[in-house]
Write a protein that holds these residues in place. Structure first.
Motif, PDB file in Angstrom:
ATOM      1  N   SER A 234       0.843  -1.209   0.000  1.00 27.64           N
ATOM      2  CA  SER A 234       0.000   0.000   0.000  1.00 27.64           C
ATOM      3  C   SER A 234       0.870   1.248   0.000  1.00 27.64           C
ATOM      4  CB  SER A 234      -0.934  -0.011   1.206  1.00 27.64           C
ATOM      5  OG  SER A 234      -1.719  -1.181   1.174  1.00 27.64           O
ATOM      6  N   ILE A 247      -4.776   2.736   2.967  1.00 28.60           N
ATOM      7  CA  ILE A 247      -4.372   2.832   4.384  1.00 28.60           C
ATOM      8  C   ILE A 247      -3.085   2.032   4.590  1.00 28.60           C
ATOM      9  CG2 ILE A 247      -5.030   2.237   6.761  1.00 28.60           C
ATOM     10  CD1 ILE A 247      -7.977   2.479   5.820  1.00 28.60           C
ATOM     11  N   THR A 255      -4.690  -4.258   4.379  1.00 27.59           N
ATOM     12  CA  THR A 255      -5.508  -4.157   3.165  1.00 27.59           C
ATOM     13  C   THR A 255      -6.308  -5.448   2.998  1.00 27.59           C
ATOM     14  OG1 THR A 255      -3.772  -2.828   2.178  1.00 27.59           O
ATOM     15  CG2 THR A 255      -5.444  -3.692   0.669  1.00 27.59           C
ATOM     16  N   ASP A 274      -3.821  -2.372  -5.697  1.00 27.82           N
ATOM     17  CA  ASP A 274      -3.172  -2.799  -4.453  1.00 27.82           C
ATOM     18  C   ASP A 274      -4.000  -3.983  -3.951  1.00 27.82           C
ATOM     19  OD1 ASP A 274      -1.788  -2.988  -2.059  1.00 27.82           O
ATOM     20  OD2 ASP A 274      -2.906  -1.349  -1.099  1.00 27.82           O
TER      21      ASP A 274
END
Ligand SMILES: Nc1nc2c(ncn2[C@@H]2O[C@H](COP(=O)(O)OP(=O)(O)OP(=O)(O)O)[C@@H](O)[C@H]2O)c(=O)[nH]1
Ligand SMILES: [Mg+2]
Length: 460
Positions: A234, A247, A255, A274
């Protein structure tokens, strides 16, 4: 020509300065003159003799809006039929009132893409141009738009038309051999027939390769960031996008869902994903996330495989590498700001491979190595693209499929030249010509039609 007259809003159905309502079909002029009063009392009895006219749409004595009519007489219109475009004020209430009035007078609301479908049926455009219209409206990047505009200009049509007639040309010679075997007319030897088929096959091969690149450019190159949990996926996404999209925390398994965004590398459109980090887990949300990671890997064009350079390679890394090793990938050692305990050799032995094509070291924390990564991605994209810049670019999956089927048929025809089976060669050539013909609409079926026009918006 279609019998009924159709109408639809061609602009966006929200408040705007102006909206355009299209009408097309045999009753266009007759019905519009029943609801339109010109501002300077110009007679609209013969609307078709006018080009543009200012006035009011009225339902009996009730004024609905002040409008401008643009009048197009068949065959000089988009659909090839009589057409009128009503430019009214872009208030959804007005738009609805006008459409309702037209329907009350016997005009039908158009299906998605029906105006363009009529343009094709009336010979105004070929099928690949009809598809280009849809692509122009939906293009998500400059490249896709350029490709679609070229297609609308008919460049693709010319190539397929020539290919089609080249196949028919050989077919004519083959059929002459069948029909007039004993007569003294100009014929081609079997070697010449084979040579001609090979020439066409080469062109088709080129177009198939070209379409792979074209589709990639149109849709955007799909890049998946993958790796075990906490390797910095991420963080890398955020750096590449230059924004805080995903995040980032120190907690492994942060994630869960796929996070997707678009950006471009020197003009090449990229779709980047991602993904959830891979590890053994009982958490049902994480399990679903990992399932989605594998689906994303499958459809990706390029996989970025992240390793945490500050820890030893573990089973999660090894299991995941096994899943991505056959895809176009870049191995990335992240966190090189920390003491790094893995290198090319430890990676090769852990993953049991003899060579690593693309390997890079980065630190997301220190923002280092990202330029090299971008360069490597760009090189991979460029290597995938084999066409010249001013070439036509085929970016339509349907066209690619038709080309692939035609290629198989030509290969079968080539096989049949060995046994001099003229009838079989003729059948395969005919079918190959039909496949190419289906791209530009020389041959059409309801299926093709439905698929093409269902993607259109109403009013186009
Ligand atoms: N020292 C150092 N820490 C990093 C680096 N990149 C990421 N991190 C840290 O590693 C932790 C995990 O980063 P993420 O980007 O959330 O990792 P992820 O791979 O997305 O993790 P999951 O979503 O849980 O799979 C965070 O605490 C980051 O700050 C780096 O280059 N160096
Ligand atoms: Mg993450």
């Amino acid at each position: 020509m279609e019998k009924d007259t159709i109408t639809a809003l061609s602009t966006y159905p929200l408040q705007s300065a102006i909206a355009v309502i299209r009408i097309s079909g045999v009753k266009t002029f007759e019905i519009t003159s029943q609801i339109f009063i010109s501002k300077n009392n110009q007679s609209v009895h013969n609307l078709s003799s006018l080009k543009r006219i200012f006035g009011f749409i009225k339902d009996n004595e009730q004024i609905i809006d002040e409008v401008i009519l643009s009048v197009y007489k068949s065959p000089k219109s988009y659909t090839g039929e009589d057409m009128i475009e009503i430019s009214c004020h872009g208030n959804p209430i007005i738009i609805n009132n006008i459409l309702n009035l037209l329907v009350k007078k016997g005009i039908r609301i158009a299906e998605p893409g029906e105006f363009t479908k009529r343009a094709f049926l009336n010979g105004k455009i070929d099928l690949s141009q009809a598809e280009a219209v849809c692509d122009i409206i939906t293009a998500k990047n400059e490249m896709a738009l350029k490709i679609a505009l070229n297609q609308l200009a008919g460049k693709e049509y010319k190539v397929f038309e020539k290919l089609h007639s080249d196949i028919i040309n050989i077919l004519t010679y083959v059929e002459a051999e069948i029909d007039f075997a004993d007569e003294d007319i100009q014929k081609l030897s079997m070697e010449q027939i084979l040579k001609e088929i090979k020439k066409i096959e080469e062109q088709i091969d080129y177009l198939i390769k070209n379409s792979e690149s074209g589709i990639l450019l149109k849709e955007g190159v799909k890049i998946a960031i993958t790796g075990a949990v906490n390797t910095g996926k991420s963080s890398l996404l955020n750096l590449l996008l230059n924004k805080n999209k995903a995040i980032v925390t120190h907690i492994p398994g942060t994630t869960r869902d796929i996070i997707e965004d678009n950006y471009n590398i020197d003009g090449f459109p990229v779709k980047i994903f991602d993904t959830a980090g891979i590890r053994e887990t009982d958490d049902i949300i994480e399990i679903e996330g990992i399932k989605r990671t594998f689906e994303t890997i499958k459809s990706a064009d390029i996989v970025l495989f992240l390793l945490d350079g500050s820890r030893k390679i573990n089973k999660d890394d090894i299991d995941l590498f096994d899943k991505i090793k056959d895809k176009q990938h870049i191995l990335i050692i992240n966190k090189i700001d920390l003491p790094v305990i893995i290198d090319k050799n430890t990676i090769k032995s852990a993953f049991n491979i003899s060579e690593i094509k693309n390997i890079l070291k980065i630190s997301c924390l220190k923002n280092s190595g990202i330029n090299d990564l971008t360069k490597t991605i760009k090189n991979i994209i460029i290597n995938k693209n084999i066409f010249a810049v001013d070439d036509i670019i085929i970016a339509n999956i349907r066209h690619k499929e038709a080309l692939t089927k035609a290629k198989v048929l030509l290969q079968e025809a080539k096989e049949s030249t060995k046994t001099k089976a003229y009838e079989l060669i003729a059948i395969d050539l005919k079918r190959a010509a039909d496949e190419i013909g289906s791209i530009i609409g020389k041959i059409t079926s309801e299926d093709i039609f439905e698929n093409i026009f269902k993607n259109f918006c109403i009013g186009k």
